[in-house]
Scaffold this active site. Structure first.
Site: not given
Ligand code: 5GP
Ligand code: ZN
Length: 133
Positions: A98, A47, A31, A91
């Protein structure tokens, strides 16, 4: 591949990431804003938006187990949390399914606060869920 999806772009190699695992169906990478050292995302290559579209993707569980073991061992974590957000109100920020694997280290426990209540009308609540399964 969905054009405006950041995780699809990572899967396609269009955006760099620190990959820790990849096979034909899934990928795991760090992350970009880790909650703790080793915070890893496990992502299917297909996807789908979230868990509600994940029928048949049982292979993700095997991947989660394997990657969780590696994440825990890598820096000798005390434990590991697995989180998975579905829907904006829950959230979710990236709308490609993921799982977060977040290692917990001594003295650096996560502050996860749920406001617990006493179970009320358990029978009715269970029945509403049961009849949909
Ligand atoms: P969500 O809030 O959707 O469960 O988590 C999305 C996660 O993706 C967040 O923890 C954020 O830091 C991570 N994230 C967002 N954009 C990127 C990116 O471009 N690269 C990586 N490695 N992580 C990302
Ligand atoms: Zn996608």
């Amino acid at each position: 591949m969905t054009d405006d999806c950041i995780f699809c772009k990572i899967i396609e190699g269009e955006i760099p990431s620190h990959k820790v695992y990849e096979d034909d169906k899934m990928i795991a990478f760090l992350d970009v804003n880790p909650v703790s050292k080793g915070h890893t995302l496990v992502v299917p290559k297909k996807h789908v938006e979230n868990i509600h579209e994940a029928e048949g993707m049982n292979y993700l569980f095997d991947g989660l187990v394997e990657v969780s073991n590696a994440v825990k061992e890598a820096f000798d974590a005390e434990g590991v949390n697995i989180a998975q957000n579905n829907g904006e109100k829950a959230g979710q920020e990236v709308f490609h399914l993921h799982f977060h694997i977040t290692p917990i280290y001594e003295g650096n426990e996560l502050d996860i606060t749920y406001n617990r209540t006493e179970l009320d009308e358990g029978e009715e609540v269970a029945e509403e869920i049961q009849k949909r399964l």
